[in-house]
Design a protein around this motif. Sequence first.
Motif, PDB file in Angstrom:
ATOM      1  N   PHE A  94       0.677  -1.216   0.027  1.00 49.48           N
ATOM      2  CA  PHE A  94      -0.060   0.010  -0.112  1.00 49.48           C
ATOM      3  C   PHE A  94       0.951   1.199  -0.022  1.00 49.48           C
ATOM      4  O   PHE A  94       0.624   2.125  -0.735  1.00 49.48           O
ATOM      5  CB  PHE A  94      -0.909  -0.045   1.319  1.00 49.48           C
ATOM      6  CG  PHE A  94      -2.096  -0.789   0.964  1.00 49.48           C
ATOM      7  CD1 PHE A  94      -2.317  -1.817   0.152  1.00 49.48           C
ATOM      8  CD2 PHE A  94      -3.155  -0.332   1.748  1.00 49.48           C
ATOM      9  CE1 PHE A  94      -3.645  -2.510  -0.049  1.00 49.48           C
ATOM     10  CE2 PHE A  94      -4.380  -0.875   1.680  1.00 49.48           C
ATOM     11  CZ  PHE A  94      -4.578  -1.723   0.753  1.00 49.48           C
ATOM     12  N   LEU A  95       1.848   1.604   0.875  1.00 50.65           N
ATOM     13  CA  LEU A  95       2.502   2.557   1.139  1.00 50.65           C
ATOM     14  C   LEU A  95       3.120   3.423  -0.085  1.00 50.65           C
ATOM     15  O   LEU A  95       3.121   4.432  -0.434  1.00 50.65           O
ATOM     16  CB  LEU A  95       3.367   2.605   2.211  1.00 50.65           C
ATOM     17  CG  LEU A  95       2.772   2.324   3.768  1.00 50.65           C
ATOM     18  CD1 LEU A  95       3.703   2.467   4.640  1.00 50.65           C
ATOM     19  CD2 LEU A  95       1.403   3.146   3.931  1.00 50.65           C
ATOM     20  N   PRO A  96       3.878   2.341  -0.898  1.00 53.36           N
ATOM     21  CA  PRO A  96       4.450   2.710  -2.108  1.00 53.36           C
ATOM     22  C   PRO A  96       3.266   3.289  -3.161  1.00 53.36           C
ATOM     23  O   PRO A  96       3.460   4.265  -3.772  1.00 53.36           O
ATOM     24  CB  PRO A  96       5.219   1.552  -2.722  1.00 53.36           C
ATOM     25  CG  PRO A  96       5.507   0.664  -1.559  1.00 53.36           C
ATOM     26  CD  PRO A  96       4.483   1.085  -0.696  1.00 53.36           C
ATOM     27  N   VAL A  97       2.238   2.606  -3.169  1.00 51.79           N
ATOM     28  CA  VAL A  97       1.042   3.034  -4.155  1.00 51.79           C
ATOM     29  C   VAL A  97       0.716   4.459  -3.784  1.00 51.79           C
ATOM     30  O   VAL A  97       0.438   5.316  -4.571  1.00 51.79           O
ATOM     31  CB  VAL A  97       0.084   2.190  -4.279  1.00 51.79           C
ATOM     32  CG1 VAL A  97      -1.294   2.488  -4.733  1.00 51.79           C
ATOM     33  CG2 VAL A  97       0.511   0.513  -4.825  1.00 51.79           C
ATOM     34  N   PHE A  98       0.279   4.647  -2.594  1.00 56.89           N
ATOM     35  CA  PHE A  98      -0.067   6.080  -2.074  1.00 56.89           C
ATOM     36  C   PHE A  98       1.122   7.119  -2.296  1.00 56.89           C
ATOM     37  O   PHE A  98       0.590   8.160  -2.846  1.00 56.89           O
ATOM     38  CB  PHE A  98      -0.221   5.943  -0.431  1.00 56.89           C
ATOM     39  CG  PHE A  98      -1.365   5.163  -0.052  1.00 56.89           C
ATOM     40  CD1 PHE A  98      -2.380   4.999  -0.737  1.00 56.89           C
ATOM     41  CD2 PHE A  98      -1.154   4.319   1.290  1.00 56.89           C
ATOM     42  CE1 PHE A  98      -3.477   3.962  -0.226  1.00 56.89           C
ATOM     43  CE2 PHE A  98      -2.307   3.580   1.564  1.00 56.89           C
ATOM     44  CZ  PHE A  98      -3.244   3.363   1.024  1.00 56.89           C
ATOM     45  N   ALA A  99       2.375   6.850  -2.277  1.00 52.15           N
ATOM     46  CA  ALA A  99       3.296   7.578  -2.658  1.00 52.15           C
ATOM     47  C   ALA A  99       3.492   7.927  -4.297  1.00 52.15           C
ATOM     48  O   ALA A  99       3.613   9.159  -4.558  1.00 52.15           O
ATOM     49  CB  ALA A  99       4.440   7.406  -2.122  1.00 52.15           C
ATOM     50  N   ALA A 100       3.307   6.956  -4.835  1.00 49.07           N
ATOM     51  CA  ALA A 100       3.353   6.917  -6.397  1.00 49.07           C
ATOM     52  C   ALA A 100       1.917   7.537  -6.945  1.00 49.07           C
ATOM     53  O   ALA A 100       2.157   8.153  -8.131  1.00 49.07           O
ATOM     54  CB  ALA A 100       3.935   5.815  -6.841  1.00 49.07           C
ATOM     55  N   ALA A 108      -5.737   7.061  -4.963  1.00 47.59           N
ATOM     56  CA  ALA A 108      -5.598   5.945  -4.100  1.00 47.59           C
ATOM     57  C   ALA A 108      -5.375   6.685  -2.643  1.00 47.59           C
ATOM     58  O   ALA A 108      -4.546   7.320  -2.283  1.00 47.59           O
ATOM     59  CB  ALA A 108      -4.339   5.272  -4.533  1.00 47.59           C
ATOM     60  N   ARG A 109      -6.397   6.492  -1.917  1.00 50.74           N
ATOM     61  CA  ARG A 109      -6.283   7.025  -0.633  1.00 50.74           C
ATOM     62  C   ARG A 109      -6.412   6.020   0.401  1.00 50.74           C
ATOM     63  O   ARG A 109      -7.176   4.790   0.035  1.00 50.74           O
ATOM     64  CB  ARG A 109      -7.737   8.034  -0.534  1.00 50.74           C
ATOM     65  CG  ARG A 109      -8.905   7.338  -0.517  1.00 50.74           C
ATOM     66  CD  ARG A 109     -10.209   8.334  -0.203  1.00 50.74           C
ATOM     67  NE  ARG A 109     -11.149   7.689  -0.136  1.00 50.74           N
ATOM     68  CZ  ARG A 109     -11.840   7.011   0.694  1.00 50.74           C
ATOM     69  NH1 ARG A 109     -11.254   6.836   1.996  1.00 50.74           N
ATOM     70  NH2 ARG A 109     -12.902   6.397   0.727  1.00 50.74           N
ATOM     71  N   ALA A 190       9.091   5.554   3.327  1.00 52.39           N
ATOM     72  CA  ALA A 190      10.155   4.569   3.875  1.00 52.39           C
ATOM     73  C   ALA A 190      10.124   4.516   5.270  1.00 52.39           C
ATOM     74  O   ALA A 190      10.266   3.051   6.050  1.00 52.39           O
ATOM     75  CB  ALA A 190      11.676   4.844   3.157  1.00 52.39           C
ATOM     76  N   PRO A 191      10.500   5.532   6.124  1.00 48.39           N
ATOM     77  CA  PRO A 191      10.385   5.472   7.508  1.00 48.39           C
ATOM     78  C   PRO A 191       9.146   4.778   8.193  1.00 48.39           C
ATOM     79  O   PRO A 191       9.358   4.021   9.174  1.00 48.39           O
ATOM     80  CB  PRO A 191      10.948   6.823   8.119  1.00 48.39           C
ATOM     81  CG  PRO A 191      11.466   7.435   6.766  1.00 48.39           C
ATOM     82  CD  PRO A 191      10.605   6.978   5.611  1.00 48.39           C
ATOM     83  N   ALA A 192       8.161   5.196   7.703  1.00 49.65           N
ATOM     84  CA  ALA A 192       6.780   4.755   8.054  1.00 49.65           C
ATOM     85  C   ALA A 192       6.661   3.324   7.897  1.00 49.65           C
ATOM     86  O   ALA A 192       6.310   2.683   8.568  1.00 49.65           O
ATOM     87  CB  ALA A 192       5.812   5.393   7.353  1.00 49.65           C
ATOM     88  N   LEU A 193       7.040   2.723   6.869  1.00 47.87           N
ATOM     89  CA  LEU A 193       7.065   1.312   6.594  1.00 47.87           C
ATOM     90  C   LEU A 193       8.096   0.706   7.249  1.00 47.87           C
ATOM     91  O   LEU A 193       7.852  -0.555   7.701  1.00 47.87           O
ATOM     92  CB  LEU A 193       7.409   1.249   5.020  1.00 47.87           C
ATOM     93  CG  LEU A 193       7.602  -0.172   4.392  1.00 47.87           C
ATOM     94  CD1 LEU A 193       6.357  -0.935   4.607  1.00 47.87           C
ATOM     95  CD2 LEU A 193       7.995  -0.345   2.901  1.00 47.87           C
ATOM     96  N   ALA A 194       9.421   1.140   7.443  1.00 42.37           N
ATOM     97  CA  ALA A 194      10.108   0.654   8.520  1.00 42.37           C
ATOM     98  C   ALA A 194       9.685   0.620   9.737  1.00 42.37           C
ATOM     99  O   ALA A 194       9.921  -0.482  10.527  1.00 42.37           O
ATOM    100  CB  ALA A 194      11.493   1.404   8.504  1.00 42.37           C
TER     101      ALA A 194
END
Length: 393
Positions: A94-100, A108-109, A190-194
């Motif tokens: 999810f998180l990379p999709v939101f960023a991209a 994409a919310r 990236a930090p949020a994913l980590a």
Amino acid sequence: MPDRVTFAGSDSRALPVSPAVAVALSLVLGGAAWVGSAQGAQHGWLWLVGAGLGFVLHHAAFGFAGAFRRLFAEARTAGLRAQLVLLGLGAVLFLPVFAAAPGLGFEARGFVFPFGVATVLGAFVFGIGMQVAAGCVSGTCYAAGAGSPGAMLALPFAVVGATAAALTVDLWGGLPELPAVSLPGILGTAPALAVTLGALALAWVAAAALERRQHGAVQPIGGGGGLLRGPWPLLWGAVGLALLNLATLLIAGRPWAIVAALPLWGSLAVEALGWDDPAFWTWWQEPTRADWLFNPLLADRTTVMLLALMAGAMLAAALAGRFARRGGLTLGRAAGAVIGGLMIGWGGIVAGGCNVSAYVSGIASGSLHGWVWIAAALPGNWLVVAVAQRWSR
């Protein structure tokens, strides 16, 4: 979600050709064609994704209620560890999709919501209810699709509970709350994913250590299974649900949700029976919901996916030769379905989501409210398990 619906076991014989298989397959494929023609291709695809979710849930017996019950009653953590895989994989997807998404020109919310007293109260009640009813909303729906009498009784009472919560929003909607907190918004993707993966890894280590201390070994969540007939290992279920949640995000522009459909169903029933005019309820005057009551029911994407989920679970159960292979309801089970159904419906709306939309999709979206939700729901689960153990002594 409940434990695997307990039917006669499957074997390695040829796939059964039965009326249940034919009906379920017709519902899955015919439903997608019908909804797609009536509401557009997006809804048709969402029907198929919803059916896939029901298929996966049934075959993997991917449960929340059962997993938490085994955690607190037996110190068995396979179900919880499978949930952690689902959450981690969801965040990775999810998180990379939101960023991209903004740069790629599509919406994409995530589910990033405020949280407060109502979240804690509703999640705690929901946690109690999911143990009393032997399943949360998605679990009740997939078990109902597979022919479970208890789930078929619990579902309409979940609708009643959710509708009651919508009707009484003036009583709880003003409780103190904090604004929505997005970990990617604060920390970056990236930090949020980590941080998310680190927290999930710590939970995995703690769960495995607990089980190893109590039982000397940790039950695996992987292994083999029958693709069409099942059963599937929990790991397959976690991966399948994460991928289908991603498909939901890409098609609908938001993650998998469930409980929001229930007050809509109940409010339309209230209106049809002439009991009240829900359009004047505060709940339906909120801008993001204002048009729901006036559109066709199948225009609601959550409704489409929830109905399809039941069809997909029916197909999985029929292919496995397990459809509607359960005995009648005992009085105690029926009472649990009624009371628990009311609680999961009410609690899911008051808390701003259920195991799917708040816990799974919320944490995968990087929302702090998902963590708050599960922290409040777990004590509710523990309370019921502890009381049940005490009474059984």
